[in-house]
Design a protein around this motif. Sequence first.
Motif, mmCIF file in Angstrom:
data_model
loop_
_atom_site.group_PDB
_atom_site.id
_atom_site.type_symbol
_atom_site.label_atom_id
_atom_site.label_comp_id
_atom_site.label_asym_id
_atom_site.label_seq_id
_atom_site.Cartn_x
_atom_site.Cartn_y
_atom_site.Cartn_z
ATOM 1 N N CYS A 138 -59.076 -1.659 -17.934
ATOM 2 C CA CYS A 138 -58.767 -1.594 -19.355
ATOM 3 C C CYS A 138 -57.276 -1.312 -19.545
ATOM 4 N N GLY A 139 -56.788 -0.191 -18.974
ATOM 5 C CA GLY A 139 -55.371 0.135 -19.005
ATOM 6 C C GLY A 139 -54.743 -0.032 -17.636
ATOM 7 N N ARG A 140 -53.457 0.334 -17.551
ATOM 8 C CA ARG A 140 -52.765 0.135 -16.278
ATOM 9 C C ARG A 140 -51.631 1.134 -16.143
ATOM 10 N N MET A 141 -51.411 1.607 -14.913
ATOM 11 C CA MET A 141 -50.325 2.535 -14.630
ATOM 12 C C MET A 141 -49.495 2.012 -13.464
ATOM 13 N N ILE A 142 -48.171 2.173 -13.587
ATOM 14 C CA ILE A 142 -47.233 1.861 -12.504
ATOM 15 C C ILE A 142 -46.341 3.074 -12.292
ATOM 16 N N PHE A 143 -46.129 3.422 -11.039
ATOM 17 C CA PHE A 143 -45.253 4.560 -10.721
ATOM 18 C C PHE A 143 -44.209 4.124 -9.704
ATOM 19 N N SER A 144 -43.024 4.685 -9.850
ATOM 20 C CA SER A 144 -41.891 4.275 -9.036
ATOM 21 C C SER A 144 -41.086 5.485 -8.584
ATOM 22 N N ASP A 145 -40.575 5.416 -7.375
ATOM 23 C CA ASP A 145 -39.641 6.428 -6.885
ATOM 24 C C ASP A 145 -38.198 5.939 -6.969
ATOM 25 N N VAL A 146 -37.968 4.921 -7.779
ATOM 26 C CA VAL A 146 -36.650 4.305 -7.916
ATOM 27 C C VAL A 146 -36.121 4.543 -9.322
ATOM 28 N N HIS A 147 -34.856 4.936 -9.424
ATOM 29 C CA HIS A 147 -34.232 5.205 -10.716
ATOM 30 C C HIS A 147 -33.414 4.009 -11.192
ATOM 31 N N VAL A 148 -33.119 4.013 -12.518
ATOM 32 C CA VAL A 148 -32.110 3.087 -13.023
ATOM 33 C C VAL A 148 -30.737 3.633 -12.622
ATOM 34 N N ALA A 149 -29.716 2.825 -12.799
ATOM 35 C CA ALA A 149 -28.413 3.174 -12.231
ATOM 36 C C ALA A 149 -27.618 4.156 -13.069
ATOM 37 N N PHE B 142 -43.053 0.764 -28.083
ATOM 38 C CA PHE B 142 -42.804 1.614 -26.925
ATOM 39 C C PHE B 142 -42.632 3.067 -27.355
ATOM 40 N N ALA B 143 -43.112 3.976 -26.526
ATOM 41 C CA ALA B 143 -42.710 5.382 -26.573
ATOM 42 C C ALA B 143 -42.029 5.685 -25.248
ATOM 43 N N ILE B 144 -40.860 6.327 -25.313
ATOM 44 C CA ILE B 144 -40.130 6.661 -24.096
ATOM 45 C C ILE B 144 -39.925 8.168 -24.027
ATOM 46 N N ALA B 145 -40.422 8.755 -22.954
ATOM 47 C CA ALA B 145 -40.141 10.159 -22.657
ATOM 48 C C ALA B 145 -38.831 10.185 -21.881
ATOM 49 N N THR B 146 -37.758 10.673 -22.508
ATOM 50 C CA THR B 146 -36.461 10.687 -21.834
ATOM 51 C C THR B 146 -36.461 11.748 -20.737
ATOM 52 N N GLY B 147 -35.485 11.669 -19.829
ATOM 53 C CA GLY B 147 -35.450 12.609 -18.714
ATOM 54 C C GLY B 147 -34.044 12.916 -18.271
ATOM 55 N N GLY B 148 -33.917 13.998 -17.538
ATOM 56 C CA GLY B 148 -32.616 14.446 -17.085
ATOM 57 C C GLY B 148 -32.072 13.693 -15.897
ATOM 58 N N SER B 149 -32.926 12.979 -15.168
ATOM 59 C CA SER B 149 -32.462 12.280 -13.963
ATOM 60 C C SER B 149 -32.621 10.773 -14.038
ATOM 61 N N ASP B 150 -33.082 10.263 -15.149
ATOM 62 C CA ASP B 150 -33.347 8.840 -15.254
ATOM 63 C C ASP B 150 -33.237 8.447 -16.721
ATOM 64 N N ALA B 151 -33.006 7.189 -17.004
ATOM 65 C CA ALA B 151 -32.848 6.741 -18.387
ATOM 66 C C ALA B 151 -33.495 5.374 -18.558
ATOM 67 N N LEU B 152 -34.817 5.361 -18.653
ATOM 68 C CA LEU B 152 -35.520 4.098 -18.826
ATOM 69 C C LEU B 152 -35.172 3.427 -20.145
#
Length: 499
Positions: free
Chosen positions: A434-445, A214-224
């Motif tokens: 071949c590849g796949r993308m998923i997008f969400s407007d929902v954050h982790v808690a 995995f590569a994770i791009a961290t963010g200021g409003s979410d923490a996958l």
Amino acid sequence: MRPAPALCKPSLLVALVTAGAMMSACAGVKSAAPVGGGGASGGVGGGGGKPSSGTGAGGTGVTVQPPGNGSCTNLRCRQGSCTGPGCMATACPNGGTTSLSGTVSDPAGKRPLYNVVVYVPNEPLQPLPEGAACETCNGNFSGKPIAVALTDTAGHFKLDDVPVGDNVPVVIQIGKWRRQLVMSNVPACADTSITNLDLTRLPRNQSEGNIPKFAIATGGSDALECLLRDIGVDEAEFTSDTGNGRVHLFQGYRASPTIATNGTSASLKPVDQLWSSTASMMRYDIVLMACEGDSGQSEGRTAAQYQAVRGYGDMGGRIFGSHYHTNWVRSEDGEPNAGYPMVVKFASGEGPLPDGFLSTVDTSFPKGMAFRDWLVNVGATPTPGQLALVGTKHLVDATVPGVSQQWLYGMDTSKKTPAVQYFSFTAPVGQKECGRMIFSDVHVAQGGGDSAAVPFPTRCGAAGADLSPQEKALEFMLFDISSCVQKDDAPVQPPTIIP
């Protein structure tokens, strides 16, 4: 039934190579065996016979009928359906079968998982390849499986026509998550239930099996990254991109520039370096992009970065983007990335949705129906087909039929228009998937706001807490994007066993 052979005879030895170590069929253990990653993938083979399919008590199963006109090999000789020279077991009376059943769960061992492949290999497993690539749903299961099943929405599976006797290997795999265990003994013509749930969960670390890179791009409003930890991945597997962990963090906008695991603090590279080229992304199986909390920031990507991210998806990459990361595929208004095929209809303006926003699961396709049932099974909602959300926004009005698939949607009463909360599509758009993308407007808690400046894992809070309802929905999506790429509206099937 013919008597079981002396398995320690060299001619009947079944060796299983895992993580550089060899386990023989004479080991006499019932335990989980670590499986390493990397290297070339072995293909799926059958070695004679024609596949037949059926439905077991816990999931769809496939068995291979061994040849009746030639000598069997290895564990195939111990299947009840074997009729050729060298066969050591006979058919069960009254159409019965020798079977194994159980429940597969996430690495934490808390939530059952859907659409996991469970199989008995007939040859040594090969290391899984690392990095993005086009993969079919038949092409990444090595060891020449001779009995295959899929887990259902309660995580249950049933393997039919399992080899009889000692030391039967069982592989649990979804995408590049893979773990192996060995059954010390399988009695003939009965179902053996694997009751030790710790054996049938996915691996928490590299010593237990293979984990996607995995590569994770961290963010200021979410923490996958917190979600991945809370589904059970060991904190030691989270490192910078120079570390040996399976989860590499890159610093995103307003997020901490460091990580603090394994007793040390390490600097994170800016996520712009991850997005600098397709090649820099291709070494990862899956890229998770946490919400940065600033639409202007996500609109400020360079043309080269857009090309890199899209190229990664087109060449087999898996992308999970939260909130404003939909800008990577926004194109209908010419900003910020004209030229990408239209995949959804974006809302005319961003709008927050009230906490408790009641979303509906789209059950017009097979995986949508499974998602509905799974959410109930894991306690995310008491009402099939509905999920209450908090901290969500309205960025997308509708998906494009035949191009993208909505998973969760609801009615924005303030705008009087639908609001799509999850959507997915395969890449390249309009071509063979071949590849796949998923997008969400929902954050982790957890992990957003003031916590964003705190290094992982401290920003995630205490480990071991249960997931919120919407985090459980995100977990489903995480493992769904880990699985093999197929048309989003197609039924799931066990991998075909090639004779």
